[in-house]
Design an enzyme around this catalytic site. Structure first.
Site, PDB file in Angstrom:
ATOM      1  N   GLU A 182      24.982-139.120  49.210  1.00 32.72           N
ATOM      2  CA  GLU A 182      23.919-138.259  49.739  1.00 32.72           C
ATOM      3  C   GLU A 182      24.361-136.800  49.793  1.00 32.72           C
ATOM      4  O   GLU A 182      23.540-135.893  49.692  1.00 32.72           O
ATOM      5  CB  GLU A 182      23.506-138.747  51.137  1.00 32.72           C
ATOM      6  CG  GLU A 182      22.013-138.900  51.290  1.00 32.72           C
ATOM      7  CD  GLU A 182      21.583-139.526  52.595  1.00 32.72           C
ATOM      8  OE1 GLU A 182      20.867-140.530  52.533  1.00 32.72           O
ATOM      9  OE2 GLU A 182      21.968-139.032  53.679  1.00 32.72           O
TER      10      GLU A 182
ATOM     11  N   HIS B 136      38.430-160.667  41.392  1.00 32.43           N
ATOM     12  CA  HIS B 136      37.873-161.820  40.683  1.00 32.43           C
ATOM     13  C   HIS B 136      36.409-161.587  40.338  1.00 32.43           C
ATOM     14  O   HIS B 136      35.667-162.535  40.109  1.00 32.43           O
ATOM     15  CB  HIS B 136      38.045-163.074  41.543  1.00 32.43           C
ATOM     16  CG  HIS B 136      39.481-163.395  41.785  1.00 32.43           C
ATOM     17  ND1 HIS B 136      40.184-164.303  41.037  1.00 32.43           N
ATOM     18  CD2 HIS B 136      40.361-162.870  42.670  1.00 32.43           C
ATOM     19  CE1 HIS B 136      41.436-164.341  41.467  1.00 32.43           C
ATOM     20  NE2 HIS B 136      41.574-163.486  42.451  1.00 32.43           N
TER      21      HIS B 136
ATOM     22  N   LYS C 140      10.612-140.538  52.059  1.00 31.34           N
ATOM     23  CA  LYS C 140      10.141-140.625  53.450  1.00 31.34           C
ATOM     24  C   LYS C 140       8.700-140.115  53.537  1.00 31.34           C
ATOM     25  O   LYS C 140       7.832-140.755  54.132  1.00 31.34           O
ATOM     26  CB  LYS C 140      11.006-139.730  54.359  1.00 31.34           C
ATOM     27  CG  LYS C 140      12.285-140.357  54.875  1.00 31.34           C
ATOM     28  CD  LYS C 140      12.882-139.448  55.960  1.00 31.34           C
ATOM     29  CE  LYS C 140      14.244-139.912  56.414  1.00 31.34           C
ATOM     30  NZ  LYS C 140      14.826-139.084  57.472  1.00 31.34           N
TER      31      LYS C 140
END
Ligand code: PA5
Length: 470
Positions: A298, A327, A441
């Site tokens: 951000e 793995h 938003k």
């Protein structure tokens, strides 16, 4: 199993495997690094000149909160004596730090410990609006013995305010007027709706200063209150941050770990390394990688520079866990494209030691493990992975914590925040804004019918094409 302890030593940074003589042609020569000294010094000067100003209020949180810390400790003591569960409602910067510090410094099965072995309330952080998650949390907690900490700096984040409305309603139904004693607000002193609600309903309130942004707020009451409730030594956390700040107080990058790491990452980005992997080799540090991911993404992922030129910079953070992801992802890191820097987080001394007992004498390829400890296995695998990646020419560096304590975690948080600030400066961007998040938003507000967003709603409606759905 034995308990071991380690004093509050300092974090070290090993960048050998960023250097050409170690990692090969994609690494940097010492001459190239020296060539960056002047630019680094300018970035240092700029960041330090703004210390405490604008959005750089986070830089001195380790030293300027003595009164707040006393208030937090008193509040935490009261919470610990009255409640068996502490739930934080928040999202992004208002949640990731508390989650990271809880996992780093509490028992890994804290919530499952029996009451007589758990010296603090259970802790849950709800950082999503998934209806299943909230409903199922309510299945396992007793609200009568739960304290809810609503954390939102803006006091208007839809996710957090939705959670607040649900919890407030439920508390009122179950507890009547007593409900207000089950809510603590952590928010801006004078902006947003939560502070208004807190004043109206007389909630205990802690403040987030204007100059402390979400992803830089873990050392503010956002992180300190839950940590104190959990019994974490918050003074040591702050002391660790202060020590790291002092370690990073030189304009000379070879004497300043945060500045040097910022320079190395900037050079790596310039060479097309668009990914940075944060790979701790300790389960306690797993969520530090989540917190770092937000901080790095951000802060540095920006479309324009400070002059308004389109730059589209940033580096995609990837979270991995050693040895588990050996793995899973390490195959890609070793043999895939040369597009990433791998940052290892190592721990010198674990808080527990587990020895692998004797057995399987007839199977040599199992028996060789016997007598070694799990922490030895962990750190040997880290060493081996670094060796293999370096041999493959993959850039990597290692940050080592002497042990995981409030002091070393404080150091680590401050190191990452300083590195991010310097890197933003080197990239010539605004490290502290998030216009890309605001876009989403605002679109949500518009779609849910918030007043003042009618025009955006229309705009979204007219651009809603669904021509290619299978
Ligand atoms: O880093 C940030 O600023 C964001 O991630 C915010 O923390 C997040 O959007 C939540 O904001 P608020 O604390 O205002 O609810």
């Amino acid at each position: 199993m034995t308990n071991t302890d380690n004093s509050n030593g300092r974090i070290t940074v090993d960048y050998t495997n960023m250097i050409r003589s170690s990692v090969g042609k994609r690494g940097y020569t010492v001459k190239q690094l020296v060539g960056m000294e002047q630019v680094a010094e300018q970035a240092y000067m700029q960041v330090q000149a703004n210390r405490g100003k604008g959005m750089q209020g986070w830089m001195d949180l380790h030293s300027n909160q003595s009164k707040v810390v006393e208030d937090i400790l008193a509040c935490a003591k009261s919470v610990r004596s009255k409640f068996d569960t502490f739930v934080l409602l928040g999202i992004g910067g208002s949640a990731l730090g508390p989650i990271a510090v809880f996992n780093a410094l509490c028992h890994l099965y804290h919530n499952e410990l029996p009451d007589n072995k758990r010296n603090a309330p259970r802790f849950y952080c709800v950082d999503n609006v998934d209806p299943v998650r909230l409903s199922q949390l309510l299945d396992i907690i007793d609200v009568k013995t739960t304290m809810f900490n609503i954390v939102t700096k803006s006091g208007s984040t839809s996710e957090t305010m939705s959670q607040y409305l649900i919890i407030e309603c439920m508390l009122k139904q179950q507890l009547g007027d007593e409900y207000r004693h089950h809510i603590i607000a952590t928010t801006s002193r004078d902006k947003g709706n939560l502070i208004k609600l807190a004043k109206k309903n007389k909630y205990k309130t802690f403040f987030i200063d204007e100059g402390v942004g979400g992803r830089f707020c873990e050392l503010s009451p956002v992180g300190l209150l839950p940590a104190a409730v959990l019994g974490i030594d918050i003074r040591q956390l702050l002391q660790g941050a202060k020590c790291m700040d002092m370690e990073c107080s030189s304009p000379k990058m070879f004497d300043n770990p945060a500045l040097l790491l910022a320079v190395l990452q900037k050079m790596a980005m310039d060479n097309g390394n668009n990914i940075t992997v944060c790979m701790p080799y300790a389960d306690n540090l797993k969520y530090i990688a989540d917190w770092f991911a937000q901080l790095w993404a951000e802060s540095l992922g920006k479309a324009v520079d400070r002059q308004g030129n389109t730059v589209n910079v940033g580096q995609t953070p990837v979270k991995a866990l050693g040895v588990t992801d050996q793995h899973s992802q390490v195959q890609l890191y070793a043999e895939g494209p040369f597009d990433k820097v791998i940052m290892f987080l190592a721990v010198e001394q674990f808080s527990k030691s587990v020895t692998i007992p004797q057995g399987c004498e007839e199977y040599e390829n199992v028996n060789f493990l016997c007598g070694h400890t799990l922490e030895e296995l962990m750190n040997t695998e880290l060493y081996a992975t670094k060796y293999a990646l370096t041999k493959s020419g993959k850039l990597n560096y290692t940050i080592t914590l002497p042990s995981i304590t409030p002091h070393s975690i404080g150091q680590l948080l401050q190191l990452f925040m300083m590195q991010t600030a310097y890197c933003g400066e080197l990239l010539n961007i605004d490290t502290y804004n998030q216009p890309g998040v605001e876009g989403g938003k605002n679109a949500t507000y518009a779609l849910l019918g918030r007043k003042g967003y009618e025009q955006l709603r229309e705009e979204i409606g007219s651009s809603d094409k669904q021509d290619y759905i299978l």
